[in-house]
Scaffold this active site. Sequence first.
Site, PDB file in Angstrom:
ATOM      1  N   PHE A 106       3.635  28.611  22.870  1.00 21.55           N
ATOM      2  CA  PHE A 106       3.998  29.682  21.679  1.00 21.55           C
ATOM      3  C   PHE A 106       4.725  29.053  20.757  1.00 21.55           C
ATOM      4  O   PHE A 106       4.630  29.405  19.434  1.00 21.55           O
ATOM      5  CB  PHE A 106       5.056  30.571  22.208  1.00 21.55           C
ATOM      6  N   LYS A 107       5.128  27.804  20.496  1.00 22.23           N
ATOM      7  CA  LYS A 107       5.732  27.062  19.574  1.00 22.23           C
ATOM      8  C   LYS A 107       4.652  26.599  18.666  1.00 22.23           C
ATOM      9  O   LYS A 107       5.019  26.535  17.313  1.00 22.23           O
ATOM     10  CB  LYS A 107       6.306  25.785  19.937  1.00 22.23           C
TER      11      LYS A 107
END
Length: 433
Positions: A106-107
């Site tokens: 998700f980063k």
Amino acid sequence: MKYYSTNNKKLNVSFQETVMKGLSPDGGLFMPEFIPQLEDSFIDSLSKYSIREIGLEVTKQFIGNEIPQNVLKNIIDDAINFDAPLVKLDDKISILELFHGPTLAFKDFGARFMARTMGYFLRNSEVELNILVATSGDTGSAVASGFYGVEGINVYLLYPSGKVSEIQEKQLTTFDKNITAIEIEGTFDDCQKLVKTAFLDDEINSKMKLSSANSINIARLIPQSFYYFNAYKQITEKNKEIIFSIPSGNLGNLTAGLMAKKMGLPISKYIGATNSNSIFTEFIQSGKYEPRPSVKTISNAMDVGAPSNLARIESLYDEHSVILKDIASNTHNDMQTIEKMKEIYQKYNYIIDPHGAVGLLALEQYVTEEKLDNYCGVVLETAHPAKFKDIVDSSLDCNIEIPKVLQKAIEKEKNSRFLSADYEEFKKYLMNL
Ligand SMILES: *Cc1c(COP(=O)(O)O)cnc(C)c1O
């Protein structure tokens, strides 16, 4: 929109300064002076919009006129060039897959947006910017990938030696050009401390321009709120209680979710799911924040002993009792995590990674304790399971296929600089660059 520091509510700085500094000089984290409200009509019609259109609407509110709207649109369209699908496990539980970006975690949302935003602010600058990132695994590769080849910016990734997975290490240490990996003989908290100390070191700051790309940078949090709206959009039964469970470490993802709620997204509860590093769970239960050194787990991106975004969460609420209305938290260990991964594989033929499994455990415990029946639970799947191939293969007795982007990194030679966790050694390294 102006920003204050969690250590000084009177500070009043621009979005640009907030993004370029990362951490406030007083050691606090930047927060917007107020959380903007989105129109009800917009929330009601989310299904008409793409994640990028939602993102533009959200981001505009936080940036005001500091970036022209057409530029902002290009930044978001370019940064968020992948999806965040909601996958139904059964009637009650869905998985929000946040791993479809280039580094499979998700980063990518935050890092890609931040890199492009900083690139815009540096467009006329002569001075090079040096970004220091402490990473427990996924941050580093997302930031490196986001900034790779960006003119005028150097990135230094500090990661704890032997405490990230083999594949994660390859993802961190196989860039070249403006990206340098530094392997620290210590824990993630040691890495984070080195970075924080360097930021507050006048000698270093007079020699070079430093910035941060950790989740302490507000430019990472803002795009992380996009997918909460986008997930809500995909939920068909909006009359049910909607609960998000977030595998948590530094609490950036949870903070972004809370901001989405404050912007008007009708979510009943957020669950901060922790592994054996249960500092946040204890904080929720007792109201006391007692940081301690992190311990190593199989959900290693959550091995955080002093979660920095807690300061932001506290700044969003007046008192602990109000925090408890929005947030629950519970903790699970590695053995439970592996059992859950097995169960999900057997029951649904779905491979969930160790971080997502902790999120799922937390959701199930919460709904059981609260005796909830009519709910819609969304677990954030924060990384692709193939990033943790060793543990996934051995736990599930399978041979998970490695996506092409990962395979490419694995085939490259590791290239990193080894340093102790001693600050003076790190400082010397920076001063001699
Ligand atoms: C970073 C990370 C987390 C923790 O997120 P925070 O925002 O730091 O709480 C969880 N899972 C994965 C896979 C991560 O990379």
